[in-house]
Scaffold this motif. Structure first.
Motif, PDB file in Angstrom:
ATOM      1  N   ARG A  67       0.812  -1.216   0.000  1.00  0.00           N
ATOM      2  CA  ARG A  67       0.000   0.000   0.000  1.00  0.00           C
ATOM      3  C   ARG A  67       0.851   1.274   0.000  1.00  0.00           C
ATOM      4  O   ARG A  67       2.011   1.260   0.393  1.00  0.00           O
ATOM      5  CB  ARG A  67      -0.878   0.003   1.253  1.00  0.00           C
ATOM      6  CG  ARG A  67      -1.754  -1.212   1.414  1.00  0.00           C
ATOM      7  CD  ARG A  67      -2.247  -1.367   2.844  1.00  0.00           C
ATOM      8  NE  ARG A  67      -1.156  -1.615   3.779  1.00  0.00           N
ATOM      9  CZ  ARG A  67      -1.292  -1.653   5.103  1.00  0.00           C
ATOM     10  NH1 ARG A  67      -2.479  -1.437   5.656  1.00  0.00           N
ATOM     11  NH2 ARG A  67      -0.248  -1.886   5.892  1.00  0.00           N
ATOM     12  N   PRO A  88      -9.657   5.388  -6.333  1.00  0.00           N
ATOM     13  CA  PRO A  88     -10.641   4.370  -6.713  1.00  0.00           C
ATOM     14  C   PRO A  88     -11.492   4.730  -7.934  1.00  0.00           C
ATOM     15  O   PRO A  88     -11.596   3.910  -8.858  1.00  0.00           O
ATOM     16  CB  PRO A  88     -11.485   4.214  -5.439  1.00  0.00           C
ATOM     17  CG  PRO A  88     -10.537   4.548  -4.334  1.00  0.00           C
ATOM     18  CD  PRO A  88      -9.712   5.684  -4.883  1.00  0.00           C
ATOM     19  N   THR A  93      -9.117   1.248  -8.235  1.00  0.00           N
ATOM     20  CA  THR A  93      -8.353   0.589  -7.181  1.00  0.00           C
ATOM     21  C   THR A  93      -9.223   0.343  -5.956  1.00  0.00           C
ATOM     22  O   THR A  93     -10.231   1.015  -5.729  1.00  0.00           O
ATOM     23  CB  THR A  93      -7.148   1.448  -6.766  1.00  0.00           C
ATOM     24  OG1 THR A  93      -7.609   2.740  -6.332  1.00  0.00           O
ATOM     25  CG2 THR A  93      -6.189   1.622  -7.926  1.00  0.00           C
ATOM     26  N   ASP A  94      -8.784  -0.601  -5.141  1.00  0.00           N
ATOM     27  CA  ASP A  94      -9.410  -0.829  -3.853  1.00  0.00           C
ATOM     28  C   ASP A  94      -9.103   0.375  -2.949  1.00  0.00           C
ATOM     29  O   ASP A  94      -7.987   0.898  -2.973  1.00  0.00           O
ATOM     30  CB  ASP A  94      -8.847  -2.116  -3.236  1.00  0.00           C
ATOM     31  CG  ASP A  94      -9.580  -2.503  -1.965  1.00  0.00           C
ATOM     32  OD1 ASP A  94      -9.359  -1.843  -0.929  1.00  0.00           O
ATOM     33  OD2 ASP A  94     -10.351  -3.463  -2.003  1.00  0.00           O
ATOM     34  N   PRO A  95     -10.061   0.822  -2.136  1.00  0.00           N
ATOM     35  CA  PRO A  95      -9.805   1.973  -1.261  1.00  0.00           C
ATOM     36  C   PRO A  95      -8.647   1.769  -0.296  1.00  0.00           C
ATOM     37  O   PRO A  95      -8.086   2.744   0.210  1.00  0.00           O
ATOM     38  CB  PRO A  95     -11.131   2.130  -0.497  1.00  0.00           C
ATOM     39  CG  PRO A  95     -12.157   1.520  -1.390  1.00  0.00           C
ATOM     40  CD  PRO A  95     -11.471   0.375  -2.078  1.00  0.00           C
ATOM     41  N   ASP A  96      -8.270   0.530  -0.036  1.00  0.00           N
ATOM     42  CA  ASP A  96      -7.162   0.264   0.881  1.00  0.00           C
ATOM     43  C   ASP A  96      -5.802   0.272   0.190  1.00  0.00           C
ATOM     44  O   ASP A  96      -4.782   0.034   0.847  1.00  0.00           O
ATOM     45  CB  ASP A  96      -7.365  -1.093   1.567  1.00  0.00           C
ATOM     46  CG  ASP A  96      -8.522  -1.073   2.544  1.00  0.00           C
ATOM     47  OD1 ASP A  96      -8.807   0.016   3.091  1.00  0.00           O
ATOM     48  OD2 ASP A  96      -9.150  -2.125   2.751  1.00  0.00           O
ATOM     49  N   MET A  97      -5.762   0.547  -1.100  1.00  0.00           N
ATOM     50  CA  MET A  97      -4.495   0.548  -1.826  1.00  0.00           C
ATOM     51  C   MET A  97      -3.733   1.858  -1.619  1.00  0.00           C
ATOM     52  O   MET A  97      -2.500   1.866  -1.477  1.00  0.00           O
ATOM     53  CB  MET A  97      -4.761   0.328  -3.317  1.00  0.00           C
ATOM     54  CG  MET A  97      -3.544   0.121  -4.176  1.00  0.00           C
ATOM     55  SD  MET A  97      -4.090  -0.371  -5.835  1.00  0.00           S
ATOM     56  CE  MET A  97      -2.546  -0.311  -6.735  1.00  0.00           C
ATOM     57  N   ARG A 232     -13.729   3.172 -12.783  1.00  0.00           N
ATOM     58  CA  ARG A 232     -14.971   2.516 -12.407  1.00  0.00           C
ATOM     59  C   ARG A 232     -16.133   3.407 -12.798  1.00  0.00           C
ATOM     60  O   ARG A 232     -16.207   4.560 -12.377  1.00  0.00           O
ATOM     61  CB  ARG A 232     -15.003   2.228 -10.904  1.00  0.00           C
ATOM     62  CG  ARG A 232     -14.023   1.143 -10.473  1.00  0.00           C
ATOM     63  CD  ARG A 232     -14.133   0.862  -8.991  1.00  0.00           C
ATOM     64  NE  ARG A 232     -13.191  -0.167  -8.567  1.00  0.00           N
ATOM     65  CZ  ARG A 232     -12.997  -0.514  -7.301  1.00  0.00           C
ATOM     66  NH1 ARG A 232     -13.676   0.092  -6.343  1.00  0.00           N
ATOM     67  NH2 ARG A 232     -12.130  -1.464  -6.990  1.00  0.00           N
ATOM     68  N   ARG A 267     -15.642  -3.412 -17.117  1.00  0.00           N
ATOM     69  CA  ARG A 267     -14.207  -3.143 -17.032  1.00  0.00           C
ATOM     70  C   ARG A 267     -13.658  -2.819 -18.417  1.00  0.00           C
ATOM     71  O   ARG A 267     -13.613  -3.673 -19.303  1.00  0.00           O
ATOM     72  CB  ARG A 267     -13.463  -4.333 -16.428  1.00  0.00           C
ATOM     73  CG  ARG A 267     -13.937  -4.720 -15.048  1.00  0.00           C
ATOM     74  CD  ARG A 267     -13.790  -3.591 -14.031  1.00  0.00           C
ATOM     75  NE  ARG A 267     -12.422  -3.226 -13.792  1.00  0.00           N
ATOM     76  CZ  ARG A 267     -11.709  -3.686 -12.776  1.00  0.00           C
ATOM     77  NH1 ARG A 267     -12.246  -4.539 -11.915  1.00  0.00           N
ATOM     78  NH2 ARG A 267     -10.461  -3.305 -12.604  1.00  0.00           N
TER      79      ARG A 267
END
Length: 311
Positions: A67, A88, A93-97, A232, A267
């Motif tokens: 991260r 994101p 991306t994943d919010p935790d990235m 997205r 996607r």
């Protein structure tokens, strides 16, 4: 009479070019601020190698499933949170990235939390709370180069095995420099209003953050040419952009582009590979995974030249 000691931080010095700004007309104020803002891009350009080195660290972290963290106080913290929150929707991306942390927590985004920036233990505690580990990258943002909260975070992040970087617009003291593997120092000079680092320093910081995440995302395959192919489609605007990208690259009519996106579960990157190779979604994903997610390594053809078709 003793000469008063001047603050060594350039962000706290008075700007000789704006000492009469309180007497200026609205147009003159605009001209003064604009003249100072023109200095920002060159200051950022002077840090090109440090910025590029940090992009390399971030790319390596992302490819290892690790991260990127931004951490700061006040304006600096808000800018980090802003950049993280844009990843994101822009890159899928994943919010935790990419995570932005601000002294005082989320409430400090709107309401100043007095004293939070002076607490190095608070910065260290954030690193512990997020279980910073080997492979993560932590970017401290401190316009003045001296924020104790940021220093505490960088010291603890390094102790936990992370790569650390500092963005500052004034020369940091040795203790802060020593806590960072990379220092990015766009020295923009004194602000239009003394100490108001939301101005030039904030603009420089925003430019650097833009480069860090955009550069790293491009490197891991989030673009095809200069097209954002991992966005997205979370609203009508982004749905339309997704369709226009597919139309631009494939030449398909909009209805067929829309159907292709449906088959690709929305996607864009997957849809483009499906169309180019004539394969299903699972095969497209497998081909991309083999090539590190970079379309150019899967589809040898470059994106079409810029046209008016998608305008």
């Amino acid at each position: 009479m003793n000469t008063p000691t001047l603050d060594p931080r350039v962000t706290e010095r008075r700007n000789p070019r704006t000492v009469d700004i309180d007497l200026a007309s609205p147009l003159a104020i605009v001209d003064l601020i604009n003249a100072e803002d023109r200095l920002v891009a060159e200051a950022v350009a002077s840090q090109r190698e440090a910025i590029a080195a940090t992009i390399t660290h971030i790319e390596r972290a992302f490819r290892a499933g690790r991260r990127l963290f931004y951490i700061g106080a006040g304006t600096s913290g808000r800018l980090g949170v802003l950049d993280a929150s844009e990843c994101p929707p822009t890159f899928g991306t994943d919010p935790d990235m990419v995570i932005g942390l601000i002294a005082g927590g989320d409430r400090a985004l709107r309401t100043p939390i007095e004293g939070a920036e002076d607490d190095p233990a608070g910065g260290a505690a954030e690193m512990d709370a997020h279980e910073i580990a080997d492979g993560d990258v932590v970017v401290g943002i401190a316009a003045s180069g001296t924020t104790p909260y940021v220093r505490g975070a960088l010291v603890r992040a390094r102790e936990r095995g992370a790569i650390t970087a500092l963005i500052a617009c004034s020369e940091p003291p040795p203790a802060m420099r020593d806590a960072a593997d990379v220092c990015i120092l766009p020295i923009v000079g004194p602000e239009v209003l003394t100490g108001s680092t939301r101005l030039k320093a904030g603009t420089a910081t925003k430019l650097v953050c833009n480069m860090l995440t955009t550069g790293a995302m491009i490197r891991i395959g989030k673009s095809y040419g200069n097209l954002m192919v991992d966005l997205r489609a979370t609203n009508a605007k982004l749905q339309d952009r997704s369709e226009r990208i597919v139309i631009e690259v494939t030449g398909l009519p909009r209805e067929e582009a829309r159907a292709l996106l449906v088959a690709a579960d929305g996607r864009v990157k997957r849809a483009l590979v499906m169309h180019a190779l004539g394969v299903d979604a699972a095969t497209a994903d497998a081909r991309l995974a083999e090539k590190g997610g970079v379309i150019r390594r899967v589809v040898p053809n470059a994106p079409p030249p810029v046209s008016e078709r998608a305008s």
